[in-house]
Design a protein around this motif. Structure first.
Motif, PDB file in Angstrom:
ATOM      1  N   SER A  62       0.833  -1.201   0.000  1.00  0.00           N
ATOM      2  CA  SER A  62       0.000   0.000   0.000  1.00  0.00           C
ATOM      3  C   SER A  62       0.861   1.241   0.000  1.00  0.00           C
ATOM      4  O   SER A  62       1.917   1.274   0.637  1.00  0.00           O
ATOM      5  CB  SER A  62      -0.894  -0.001   1.241  1.00  0.00           C
ATOM      6  OG  SER A  62      -1.471   1.259   1.451  1.00  0.00           O
ATOM      7  N   TRP A  83     -13.168  -5.253   2.058  1.00  0.00           N
ATOM      8  CA  TRP A  83     -12.089  -4.819   1.176  1.00  0.00           C
ATOM      9  C   TRP A  83     -12.188  -5.633  -0.110  1.00  0.00           C
ATOM     10  O   TRP A  83     -12.523  -6.820  -0.069  1.00  0.00           O
ATOM     11  CB  TRP A  83     -10.728  -5.076   1.829  1.00  0.00           C
ATOM     12  CG  TRP A  83     -10.415  -4.160   2.960  1.00  0.00           C
ATOM     13  CD1 TRP A  83     -10.509  -4.438   4.292  1.00  0.00           C
ATOM     14  CD2 TRP A  83      -9.947  -2.814   2.865  1.00  0.00           C
ATOM     15  NE1 TRP A  83     -10.139  -3.349   5.017  1.00  0.00           N
ATOM     16  CE2 TRP A  83      -9.784  -2.334   4.171  1.00  0.00           C
ATOM     17  CE3 TRP A  83      -9.653  -1.967   1.794  1.00  0.00           C
ATOM     18  CZ2 TRP A  83      -9.337  -1.048   4.448  1.00  0.00           C
ATOM     19  CZ3 TRP A  83      -9.207  -0.688   2.062  1.00  0.00           C
ATOM     20  CH2 TRP A  83      -9.045  -0.231   3.368  1.00  0.00           C
ATOM     21  N   ASP A 104      -7.597   3.326  -0.721  1.00  0.00           N
ATOM     22  CA  ASP A 104      -8.528   2.220  -0.483  1.00  0.00           C
ATOM     23  C   ASP A 104      -8.830   1.413  -1.748  1.00  0.00           C
ATOM     24  O   ASP A 104      -9.654   0.514  -1.724  1.00  0.00           O
ATOM     25  CB  ASP A 104      -9.862   2.765   0.049  1.00  0.00           C
ATOM     26  CG  ASP A 104      -9.752   3.314   1.457  1.00  0.00           C
ATOM     27  OD1 ASP A 104      -8.706   3.119   2.108  1.00  0.00           O
ATOM     28  OD2 ASP A 104     -10.729   3.932   1.917  1.00  0.00           O
ATOM     29  N   SER A 109      -2.201  -5.179  -4.113  1.00  0.00           N
ATOM     30  CA  SER A 109      -1.634  -3.826  -4.094  1.00  0.00           C
ATOM     31  C   SER A 109      -2.763  -2.813  -4.066  1.00  0.00           C
ATOM     32  O   SER A 109      -3.709  -2.900  -4.862  1.00  0.00           O
ATOM     33  CB  SER A 109      -0.757  -3.595  -5.330  1.00  0.00           C
ATOM     34  OG  SER A 109       0.334  -4.494  -5.325  1.00  0.00           O
ATOM     35  N   TYR A 110      -2.630  -1.862  -3.147  1.00  0.00           N
ATOM     36  CA  TYR A 110      -3.643  -0.820  -2.972  1.00  0.00           C
ATOM     37  C   TYR A 110      -3.029   0.559  -3.175  1.00  0.00           C
ATOM     38  O   TYR A 110      -1.894   0.814  -2.769  1.00  0.00           O
ATOM     39  CB  TYR A 110      -4.231  -0.865  -1.553  1.00  0.00           C
ATOM     40  CG  TYR A 110      -5.247  -1.957  -1.341  1.00  0.00           C
ATOM     41  CD1 TYR A 110      -6.597  -1.703  -1.526  1.00  0.00           C
ATOM     42  CD2 TYR A 110      -4.870  -3.229  -0.941  1.00  0.00           C
ATOM     43  CE1 TYR A 110      -7.543  -2.699  -1.316  1.00  0.00           C
ATOM     44  CE2 TYR A 110      -5.800  -4.228  -0.733  1.00  0.00           C
ATOM     45  CZ  TYR A 110      -7.144  -3.952  -0.930  1.00  0.00           C
ATOM     46  OH  TYR A 110      -8.074  -4.940  -0.721  1.00  0.00           O
ATOM     47  N   ARG A 111      -3.826   1.445  -3.763  1.00  0.00           N
ATOM     48  CA  ARG A 111      -3.537   2.880  -3.781  1.00  0.00           C
ATOM     49  C   ARG A 111      -4.676   3.496  -2.983  1.00  0.00           C
ATOM     50  O   ARG A 111      -5.829   3.467  -3.432  1.00  0.00           O
ATOM     51  CB  ARG A 111      -3.493   3.437  -5.197  1.00  0.00           C
ATOM     52  CG  ARG A 111      -3.061   4.904  -5.224  1.00  0.00           C
ATOM     53  CD  ARG A 111      -2.894   5.476  -6.626  1.00  0.00           C
ATOM     54  NE  ARG A 111      -1.951   4.689  -7.422  1.00  0.00           N
ATOM     55  CZ  ARG A 111      -2.275   4.011  -8.523  1.00  0.00           C
ATOM     56  NH1 ARG A 111      -3.519   4.005  -8.965  1.00  0.00           N
ATOM     57  NH2 ARG A 111      -1.374   3.334  -9.198  1.00  0.00           N
ATOM     58  N   TRP A 155      -0.195   2.377   3.980  1.00  0.00           N
ATOM     59  CA  TRP A 155       0.024   1.599   5.197  1.00  0.00           C
ATOM     60  C   TRP A 155       1.335   0.829   5.235  1.00  0.00           C
ATOM     61  O   TRP A 155       1.666   0.245   6.248  1.00  0.00           O
ATOM     62  CB  TRP A 155      -1.114   0.595   5.407  1.00  0.00           C
ATOM     63  CG  TRP A 155      -2.455   1.168   5.214  1.00  0.00           C
ATOM     64  CD1 TRP A 155      -3.024   2.185   5.943  1.00  0.00           C
ATOM     65  CD2 TRP A 155      -3.408   0.819   4.227  1.00  0.00           C
ATOM     66  NE1 TRP A 155      -4.260   2.477   5.461  1.00  0.00           N
ATOM     67  CE2 TRP A 155      -4.528   1.649   4.393  1.00  0.00           C
ATOM     68  CE3 TRP A 155      -3.429  -0.114   3.210  1.00  0.00           C
ATOM     69  CZ2 TRP A 155      -5.650   1.562   3.600  1.00  0.00           C
ATOM     70  CZ3 TRP A 155      -4.547  -0.197   2.408  1.00  0.00           C
ATOM     71  CH2 TRP A 155      -5.639   0.634   2.614  1.00  0.00           C
TER      72      TRP A 155
END
Length: 160
Positions: free
Chosen positions: A78, A119, A145, A141-143, A81
């Motif tokens: 992320s 999620w 939320d 992989s998150y950008r 995070w």
């Protein structure tokens, strides 16, 4: 980097299998606020994944695990995070449930879980659990939320 566990405690219900789900609505500054998740948490110094699993389930639910299966390892990346390695389990448990300090615990029929606020990456590994997929490695992989990439066992998945 942090190491965590997540567990979906299962039991037979009148309409099929149920998962004990946690609606995260009590902790301040909770990155999972407003989402339904399994139970689990961060490793303490020197803990194995199983020791963390047993401790977290006991702390959050009051239940004692009777059987468990390590189903996969999920890597979260992320821009907000940092990186997390999560050991994903299913389990059965016994005992008297307590009130969870992090949110509301509720038994939910497994087929209703996808309709809950989750999620997007959780939807992927919950599907793998439902399909009885063999042990897996999943990278999410998150950008912010937003889920931007998912890689299952080294192969990129198409996102909706």
């Amino acid at each position: 980097m942090k190491n965590t566990t997540l567990c979906y405690i299962c039991r037979p219900g009148k309409d099929g299998e149920e998962y004990l789900m946690l609606y995260r609505n009590k902790k301040k500054n909770d990155l999972n606020a407003g989402k339904w998740v399994g139970v689990g948490g961060k490793f303490e110094e020197g803990e194995s994944p199983e020791e963390c699993l047993y401790r977290e389930v006991q702390e959050e639910t009051g239940l004692t695990i009777t059987e468990h299966a390590l189903r996969g390892v999920v890597t979260f990346v992320s821009d907000v995070w940092g990186t997390e390695y999560m050991f994903l389990y299913t389990a059965s448990a016994r005992g008297e449930r307590i009130e969870c300090p992090e949110g509301q615990l509720q038994w939910i029929p497994r087929e209703q879980v996808p309709s809950l606020p989750l999620w997007e990456g959780d939807r992927i590994f919950l599907s793998l659990l439902t399909e009885e997929h063999p042990f897996f490695s999943l990278k999410l992989s998150y950008r912010g939320d937003t889920l931007t990439k998912a890689i299952l066992d080294g192969k990129e998945l198409s996102l909706p």
